[in-house]
Scaffold this motif. Structure first.
Motif, mmCIF file in Angstrom:
data_model
loop_
_atom_site.group_PDB
_atom_site.id
_atom_site.type_symbol
_atom_site.label_atom_id
_atom_site.label_comp_id
_atom_site.label_asym_id
_atom_site.label_seq_id
_atom_site.Cartn_x
_atom_site.Cartn_y
_atom_site.Cartn_z
ATOM 1 N N VAL A 1 41.117 28.797 -0.756
ATOM 2 C CA VAL A 1 41.543 29.211 -2.091
ATOM 3 C C VAL A 1 41.048 28.177 -3.098
ATOM 4 N N PRO A 2 39.986 28.494 -3.840
ATOM 5 C CA PRO A 2 39.462 27.530 -4.810
ATOM 6 C C PRO A 2 40.370 27.402 -6.020
ATOM 7 N N THR A 3 40.593 26.177 -6.450
ATOM 8 C CA THR A 3 41.440 25.920 -7.614
ATOM 9 C C THR A 3 40.765 24.860 -8.474
ATOM 10 N N MET B 1 47.250 24.127 -8.400
ATOM 11 C CA MET B 1 47.381 23.975 -6.954
ATOM 12 C C MET B 1 48.851 23.801 -6.582
ATOM 13 N N THR B 2 49.560 22.954 -7.316
ATOM 14 C CA THR B 2 50.979 22.763 -7.049
ATOM 15 C C THR B 2 51.758 24.044 -7.312
ATOM 16 N N ASP B 3 51.400 24.777 -8.366
ATOM 17 C CA ASP B 3 52.060 26.055 -8.649
ATOM 18 C C ASP B 3 51.929 26.995 -7.459
ATOM 19 N N ARG B 4 50.747 27.054 -6.878
ATOM 20 C CA ARG B 4 50.505 27.958 -5.740
ATOM 21 C C ARG B 4 51.237 27.482 -4.494
ATOM 22 N N LEU B 5 51.313 26.164 -4.316
ATOM 23 C CA LEU B 5 52.092 25.634 -3.200
ATOM 24 C C LEU B 5 53.560 25.995 -3.370
ATOM 25 N N ASP B 6 54.078 25.806 -4.559
ATOM 26 C CA ASP B 6 55.489 26.066 -4.837
ATOM 27 C C ASP B 6 55.817 27.538 -4.652
ATOM 28 N N GLU C 1 51.867 30.594 -2.106
ATOM 29 C CA GLU C 1 50.576 31.301 -2.066
ATOM 30 C C GLU C 1 49.544 30.552 -1.228
ATOM 31 N N ILE C 2 49.719 29.240 -1.099
ATOM 32 C CA ILE C 2 48.902 28.448 -0.183
ATOM 33 C C ILE C 2 49.843 27.581 0.653
ATOM 34 N N GLU C 3 49.418 27.290 1.880
ATOM 35 C CA GLU C 3 50.265 26.501 2.788
ATOM 36 C C GLU C 3 49.703 25.109 3.054
ATOM 37 N N VAL D 1 48.529 17.937 2.332
ATOM 38 C CA VAL D 1 49.924 18.362 2.448
ATOM 39 C C VAL D 1 50.005 19.734 3.105
ATOM 40 N N ILE D 2 51.099 19.946 3.800
ATOM 41 C CA ILE D 2 51.345 21.218 4.485
ATOM 42 C C ILE D 2 52.719 21.711 4.048
ATOM 43 N N HIS D 3 52.802 22.955 3.670
ATOM 44 C CA HIS D 3 54.048 23.503 3.138
ATOM 45 C C HIS D 3 55.171 23.375 4.175
ATOM 46 N N PRO D 4 56.337 22.886 3.768
ATOM 47 C CA PRO D 4 57.436 22.649 4.721
ATOM 48 C C PRO D 4 57.976 23.916 5.370
#
Length: 225
Positions: free
Chosen positions: A34-36, A42-47, A50-52, A196-199
């Motif tokens: 997922v290019p950002t 990027m943080t918005d998508r993690l939160d 949308e990305i893991e 980072v990996i989504h918790p």
């Protein structure tokens, strides 16, 4: 897998796509890159889930950790055997600028407010010579990417730009005349990116992902690629 363009599509597709392919092969799970082109996005998508997996620069990792308290840095990247890099203040070689103190009254381009080399550490370097950009420089702007900062210096839109050591390599790869640039100053050492990996991911899967990243190094052909 979220990764920053850094203003250069070739960085994404020549580099991070290979990482995504390696993760897919090592884990047996399809991995979509997922290019950002914006750290905050990027943080918005993690939160939002949308990305893991994401590669976050140091300041954005701090911001992401505040928003997602359980988010931890699983690994850090290594560049030329180091876990840090340096920022540059660059000018045109024909600018006549050879001393940071001579920047008073001149214009500057930063990358973004959440960029370590493209803002924070550059400001610290200016402060070392008594310069506060908003007070002492004629114009302060945010270009949005390292490549855009370098373009602004090259075309004379600004007198000085804040970027990082690899920024010049990116610009060279994109066909820019980096020979027309000089490094006016070097910042202190900056931590490299956090992986980072989504918790929310299953711990067993997290272990597989971390092992996949750890196996990607310059001791093997895939890592060198």
């Amino acid at each position: 897998f979220g990764a920053s363009l850094l203003g250069s599509p070739s960085v994404l597709f020549d580099g991070y796509q290979g990482v995504a392919d390696h993760l897919a092969q090592a884990t047996g799970i399809p991995v979509e890159l997922v290019p950002t082109d914006d750290y905050t996005a990027m943080t918005d998508r993690l939160d939002a889930g949308e990305i893991e997996i994401a590669v976050l620069p140091p300041l954005e990792y701090v911001a992401a950790k505040e928003r997602i308290p359980c988010l931890n840095a699983a690994l850090t990247t290594i560049q030329d055997g180091h876990v840090h890099y340096t920022g540059y203040l660059v000018v045109r070689t024909d600018s006549g600028l050879f001393d940071v103190r001579r920047l008073a009254g001149r214009s500057i381009a930063f990358v973004s407010p959440n960029s370590a080399s493209g803002d924070l550490f550059a400001r610290v370097r200016l402060l070392a010579d008594g310069l506060i950009p908003e007070r002492d420089l004629s114009r302060v702007e945010y270009a949005g990417s390292h490549l855009a900062v370098i373009d602004a210096v090259l075309d004379g839109s600004v007198d000085v730009g804040a970027t990082f050591d690899v920024g010049l390599d990116i610009a060279r790869r994109e066909g820019r005349d980096v020979g027309a640039l000089s490094i006016l100053a070097i910042t202190g050492r900056i931590p490299l990116e956090a992986i980072v990996i989504h918790p929310s991911l299953d711990p067993a899967l997290v272990t597989r992902i971390v092992d996949a990243f750890a196996s990607l190094n310059n001791a093997n052909p895939r890592g060198r690629g």
